[in-house]
Design an enzyme around this catalytic site. Structure first.
Site, PDB file in Angstrom:
ATOM      1  N   ASP A   1       0.820  -1.295  -0.038  1.00 51.60           N
ATOM      2  CA  ASP A   1      -0.175   0.076  -0.008  1.00 51.60           C
ATOM      3  C   ASP A   1       0.938   0.966  -0.040  1.00 51.60           C
ATOM      4  O   ASP A   1       2.254   1.023   0.267  1.00 51.60           O
ATOM      5  CB  ASP A   1      -0.909   0.017   1.241  1.00 51.60           C
ATOM      6  CG  ASP A   1      -1.832   1.385   1.272  1.00 51.60           C
ATOM      7  OD1 ASP A   1      -2.289   1.710   0.308  1.00 51.60           O
ATOM      8  OD2 ASP A   1      -1.924   1.955   2.319  1.00 51.60           O
ATOM      9  N   SER A   2       0.251   2.441  -0.135  1.00 47.96           N
ATOM     10  CA  SER A   2       1.049   3.554  -0.241  1.00 47.96           C
ATOM     11  C   SER A   2       1.477   3.845   1.306  1.00 47.96           C
ATOM     12  O   SER A   2       2.286   4.648   1.551  1.00 47.96           O
ATOM     13  CB  SER A   2       0.275   4.851  -0.565  1.00 47.96           C
ATOM     14  OG  SER A   2      -0.909   4.912   0.203  1.00 47.96           O
TER      15      SER A   2
ATOM     16  N   CYS B   1      -3.477  -0.933  -2.308  1.00 45.67           N
ATOM     17  CA  CYS B   1      -3.889   0.268  -2.297  1.00 45.67           C
ATOM     18  C   CYS B   1      -4.845   0.548  -3.544  1.00 45.67           C
ATOM     19  O   CYS B   1      -4.596  -0.006  -4.513  1.00 45.67           O
ATOM     20  CB  CYS B   1      -2.633   1.126  -2.607  1.00 45.67           C
ATOM     21  SG  CYS B   1      -2.718   2.631  -2.938  1.00 45.67           S
TER      22      CYS B   1
ATOM     23  N   GLU C   1      -6.703   9.069   9.944  1.00 40.69           N
ATOM     24  CA  GLU C   1      -5.228   9.032  10.349  1.00 40.69           C
ATOM     25  C   GLU C   1      -5.235   9.750  11.567  1.00 40.69           C
ATOM     26  O   GLU C   1      -4.393   9.667  12.764  1.00 40.69           O
ATOM     27  CB  GLU C   1      -4.315   9.264   9.428  1.00 40.69           C
ATOM     28  CG  GLU C   1      -4.310   8.245   8.203  1.00 40.69           C
ATOM     29  CD  GLU C   1      -2.911   8.577   7.373  1.00 40.69           C
ATOM     30  OE1 GLU C   1      -2.290   9.390   7.599  1.00 40.69           O
ATOM     31  OE2 GLU C   1      -2.882   7.681   6.349  1.00 40.69           O
TER      32      GLU C   1
ATOM     33  N   CYS D   1     -11.277   2.947  -1.229  1.00 39.90           N
ATOM     34  CA  CYS D   1      -9.930   3.415  -0.604  1.00 39.90           C
ATOM     35  C   CYS D   1      -9.703   2.377   0.701  1.00 39.90           C
ATOM     36  O   CYS D   1     -10.524   2.255   1.554  1.00 39.90           O
ATOM     37  CB  CYS D   1     -10.046   4.906  -0.291  1.00 39.90           C
ATOM     38  SG  CYS D   1      -8.744   5.334   0.592  1.00 39.90           S
TER      39      CYS D   1
ATOM     40  N   HIS E   1      -8.508   3.312   3.665  1.00 38.15           N
ATOM     41  CA  HIS E   1      -9.126   3.944   5.060  1.00 38.15           C
ATOM     42  C   HIS E   1     -10.507   3.418   5.342  1.00 38.15           C
ATOM     43  O   HIS E   1     -10.783   3.497   6.427  1.00 38.15           O
ATOM     44  CB  HIS E   1      -8.382   5.124   5.174  1.00 38.15           C
ATOM     45  CG  HIS E   1      -7.129   5.473   4.982  1.00 38.15           C
ATOM     46  ND1 HIS E   1      -6.148   5.080   4.066  1.00 38.15           N
ATOM     47  CD2 HIS E   1      -6.435   6.124   5.990  1.00 38.15           C
ATOM     48  CE1 HIS E   1      -4.964   5.468   4.358  1.00 38.15           C
ATOM     49  NE2 HIS E   1      -5.019   6.260   5.467  1.00 38.15           N
TER      50      HIS E   1
HETATM   51  N1  DGL Z   1      -4.060   3.864  -0.142  1.00 38.29           N
HETATM   52  C1  DGL Z   1      -4.755   4.827  -0.842  1.00 38.29           C
HETATM   53  C2  DGL Z   1      -6.090   4.015  -1.607  1.00 38.29           C
HETATM   54  O1  DGL Z   1      -6.521   3.442  -1.124  1.00 38.29           O
HETATM   55  C3  DGL Z   1      -5.180   6.146   0.179  1.00 38.29           C
HETATM   56  C4  DGL Z   1      -3.988   6.816   0.862  1.00 38.29           C
HETATM   57  C5  DGL Z   1      -3.146   7.571  -0.094  1.00 38.29           C
HETATM   58  O2  DGL Z   1      -3.538   8.389  -1.093  1.00 38.29           O
HETATM   59  O3  DGL Z   1      -2.086   7.147  -0.459  1.00 38.29           O
HETATM   60  O4  DGL Z   1      -6.411   4.780  -2.532  1.00 38.29           O
END
Ligand code: DGL
Length: 275
Positions: A10-11, A73, A153, A185, A187
């Protein structure tokens, strides 16, 4: 059977929602997680840059000999899947978009589907494209909801603040007739309950974390690659930049404590040569 780990990337830390679902559906599996905290957020970056980051991470995971790569991600799944699949070679790759689309299509009755996600995910149009590939008449309404990631977050999920932001984003008339909403997403599973309440339980809210975990379970079962039920799973959590803040944020996403390890940025020789 295969006791080699599943690679998940993931990012940043948000992909731990996928880890949580994988642990729920596949409790014997070992996991190597990579959070690209040095480069987050991906959600407002260009597809080209995200493809470069995703290629490097895939190269790293492939070197670790993982049996499956999960692009946790949504943004990377939207814009970098092709390069991930190419670099993964023969290793199977799952993304978080296809399972969520399938689940949404199984639940919707009126084929009016909403999608929320980052700016890059929404701009990619990947969800409307994939939904209409299977159901050309579907009405798909999408909205970038960039405030939700920093809000979660910050630990403000399921609070007065989050309810107000959810209402500000979802009170548009285009969402009034949907019967299904995809949370596009990493989150958003953390605010699923608030969104279900916002729609007064009248909308199916689809969580890509559970959808991809069920898909991983199916794939490993079909290929006879599940871990030995006797094995004690070993999980490793790498990040490309380690700070106290990232370490603390893990508690928001996973109930059990995890220790992040710094893994310096890795250049995939094939992508670095071409620069
Ligand atoms: N992990 C990103 C997503 O699921 C969200 C956080 C980011 O923008 O890096 O799109």
């Amino acid at each position: 059977m295969s006791n080699t780990p599943i690679g998940i990337f993931d990012s940043g830390i948000g992909g731990l929602t996928i880890v949580k679902s994988i642990q729920k559906y596949l409790p014997n599996e070992s996991i190597i997680y990579f959070g690209d905290t040095a480069h987050l957020p991906y959600g407002d970056k260009s597809p080209e840059l995200i493809q470069k980051y995703a290629a490097n991470i895939t190269y790293f995971l492939a070197q670790q000999k993982v049996k499956l790569i999960i692009v946790a991600c949504n943004t990377a799944s939207a814009v970098a899947l092709e390069i991930v699949e190419k670099i993964a070679g023969g290793t199977p790759v799952l993304n978080v978009i296809d399972p969520a689309v399938q689940t949404a299509l199984q639940h919707t009755l009126n084929y009016r589907i909403g999608v929320i996600g980052t700016k890059t995910t929404i701009q990619s149009r990947i969800y409307p494209i994939k939904i209409r590939e299977q159901h050309p008449e579907a009405y798909v309404t999408t909205k970038a909801t960039p405030l939700l990631v920093p809000m979660i977050e910050e630990g403000w999920a399921n609070s007065r603040i989050s309810n107000e932001i959810i209402q500000a984003y979802l009170s548009e008339t285009t969402f009034e007739t949907i019967d299904t909403l995809i949370l596009g997403c990493t989150h958003y599973p953390l605010i699923k309950e608030s969104i279900v309440r916002y729609f007064e339980n009248k909308v199916n809210v689809i969580d890509s974390a559970d959808s991809v975990a069920k898909e991983a379970q199916k794939l490993l079962t079909q290929r006879n690659m599940l871990a030995d039920p006797q094995q004690t799973p070993v999980h490793t959590f790498y990040v490309s930049d380690l700070t106290d803040s990232f370490q603390q944020t893990t508690q928001i996403f996973l109930d059990v404590p995890v220790v992040l390890q710094q893994r310096r940025w890795i250049e995939n020789p094939t992508t670095s040569q071409s620069e």
